[in-house]
Design an enzyme around this catalytic site. Structure first.
Site, PDB file in Angstrom:
ATOM      1  N   LEU A   1      12.134  41.573  -1.885  1.00 35.70           N
ATOM      2  CA  LEU A   1      12.381  42.989  -2.161  1.00 35.70           C
ATOM      3  C   LEU A   1      13.628  43.281  -2.993  1.00 35.70           C
ATOM      4  CD1 LEU A   1      11.292  44.558   1.245  1.00 35.70           C
ATOM      5  CD2 LEU A   1       9.966  44.192  -0.833  1.00 35.70           C
TER       6      LEU A   1
ATOM      7  N   ASN B   1       6.239  36.616 -10.133  1.00 35.63           N
ATOM      8  CA  ASN B   1       6.122  37.552  -9.014  1.00 35.63           C
ATOM      9  C   ASN B   1       4.658  37.957  -8.867  1.00 35.63           C
ATOM     10  OD1 ASN B   1       6.974  39.441  -6.977  1.00 35.63           O
ATOM     11  ND2 ASN B   1       6.817  41.079  -8.495  1.00 35.63           N
TER      12      ASN B   1
ATOM     13  N   HIS C   1       2.370  41.296  -7.546  1.00 31.26           N
ATOM     14  CA  HIS C   1       2.427  42.700  -7.119  1.00 31.26           C
ATOM     15  C   HIS C   1       1.039  43.108  -6.625  1.00 31.26           C
ATOM     16  CE1 HIS C   1       4.089  46.701  -6.866  1.00 31.26           C
ATOM     17  NE2 HIS C   1       2.945  47.142  -7.356  1.00 31.26           N
TER      18      HIS C   1
ATOM     19  N   GLU D   1      -4.744  37.840  -3.464  1.00 33.24           N
ATOM     20  CA  GLU D   1      -3.443  37.159  -3.592  1.00 33.24           C
ATOM     21  C   GLU D   1      -3.547  35.703  -3.158  1.00 33.24           C
ATOM     22  OE1 GLU D   1      -0.224  40.700  -3.009  1.00 33.24           O
ATOM     23  OE2 GLU D   1      -0.768  39.593  -1.219  1.00 33.24           O
TER      24      GLU D   1
HETATM   25  C1  GRF Z   1       2.318  40.927  -1.025  1.00 37.88           C
HETATM   26  O1  GRF Z   1       1.401  41.972  -1.014  1.00 37.88           O
HETATM   27  C2  GRF Z   1       2.887  40.740  -2.405  1.00 37.88           C
HETATM   28  O2  GRF Z   1       2.006  41.091  -3.408  1.00 37.88           O
HETATM   29  C3  GRF Z   1       4.026  41.721  -2.399  1.00 37.88           C
HETATM   30  O3  GRF Z   1       4.546  41.668  -1.094  1.00 37.88           O
HETATM   31  C4  GRF Z   1       3.536  41.260  -0.193  1.00 37.88           C
HETATM   32  C5  GRF Z   1       4.047  40.099   0.586  1.00 37.88           C
HETATM   33  O4  GRF Z   1       3.217  39.771   1.644  1.00 37.88           O
HETATM   34  N1  GRF Z   1       4.917  41.499  -3.497  1.00 37.88           N
HETATM   35  P1  GRF Z   1       3.460  38.431   2.453  1.00 37.88           P
HETATM   36  O5  GRF Z   1       4.863  38.489   3.028  1.00 37.88           O
HETATM   37  O6  GRF Z   1       3.279  37.302   1.495  1.00 37.88           O
HETATM   38  O7  GRF Z   1       2.411  38.445   3.514  1.00 37.88           O
END
Ligand code: GRF
Length: 188
Positions: A85, A102, A104, A174
């Protein structure tokens, strides 16, 4: 050997997934996990799997000497942000040109920028009445969510989808694509 550092602030489901997918890779491995939050779930995972980790709040993160010493000690060649963050400082972008990526949880440039993370992104997608969303994997530059896009993939958003439904669909994308993109960038 390519030594990867994963920066994560939260649960780290992406970090865990990448770690698991890279276990069998002979030439690349997850050498370090960096988190700015002491109580991040990702750190419990690091402990359990004996992955070296560093806790770096913003003060340490902006301190070039400290961070470069940590990354240098672990011979880090590539940085993966997975739910991290804090803004990546300039010196780090200079030290790792095109070697910081990164993910998103939306189709940038929609629903990105400072403060857009987690369910806030999916809530914005729902509030906008978007009929599709997805993921964006991109290089990191000096602005939040603005670096060159490497990959976007989409999923439909139904009117009946809750924020949790959207989150689950996006998370599946993801987990499917982030390790693959990372492997292809590393030439595996
Ligand atoms: C994910 O949705 C990623 O895209 C975003 O933050 C979230 C992290 O989730 N940047 P996690 O901690 O990997 O479960």
């Amino acid at each position: 050997m390519i030594n990867i550092a994963i920066f994560a602030s939260g649960a780290g489901s992406n970090a865990q997934n990448i770690f698991n997918q890279f276990k069998a890779e002979p030439n690349a491995h997850i050498a370090l996990i960096v988190s700015n939050k002491e109580d991040a779930g990702v750190l419990a995972f690091a402990e359990e799997h004996e992955i070296p980790y560093a806790i770096t709040g913003n003060e340490e993160l902006v301190d070039e000497e400290t961070m470069m010493a940590i990354l240098g000690y672990h011979n880090i060649n590539f940085i993966v942000l997975a739910g991290f963050l804090l803004l990546v400082p300039k010196y780090l972008i200079k030290a790792y040109p095109n070697k910081i990526i990164n993910i998103h949880p939306a189709l940038l440039p929609a629903h990105g920028g400072k403060g857009m993370y987690g369910n806030k992104v999916h809530e914005a997608v729902k509030a906008a009445g978007d009929t599709e969303t997805g993921i964006t994997i991109h290089y990191v530059n000096e602005q939040f969510d603005e670096g060159e896009i490497i990959l976007q993939t989409k999923c439909p958003v139904l009117e009946t989808d809750t924020v949790e439904d959207i989150r689950a669909k996006v998370q599946a994308l993801e987990h499917e694509h982030y390790p693959k993109v990372l492997k292809s960038l590393l030439g595996k």
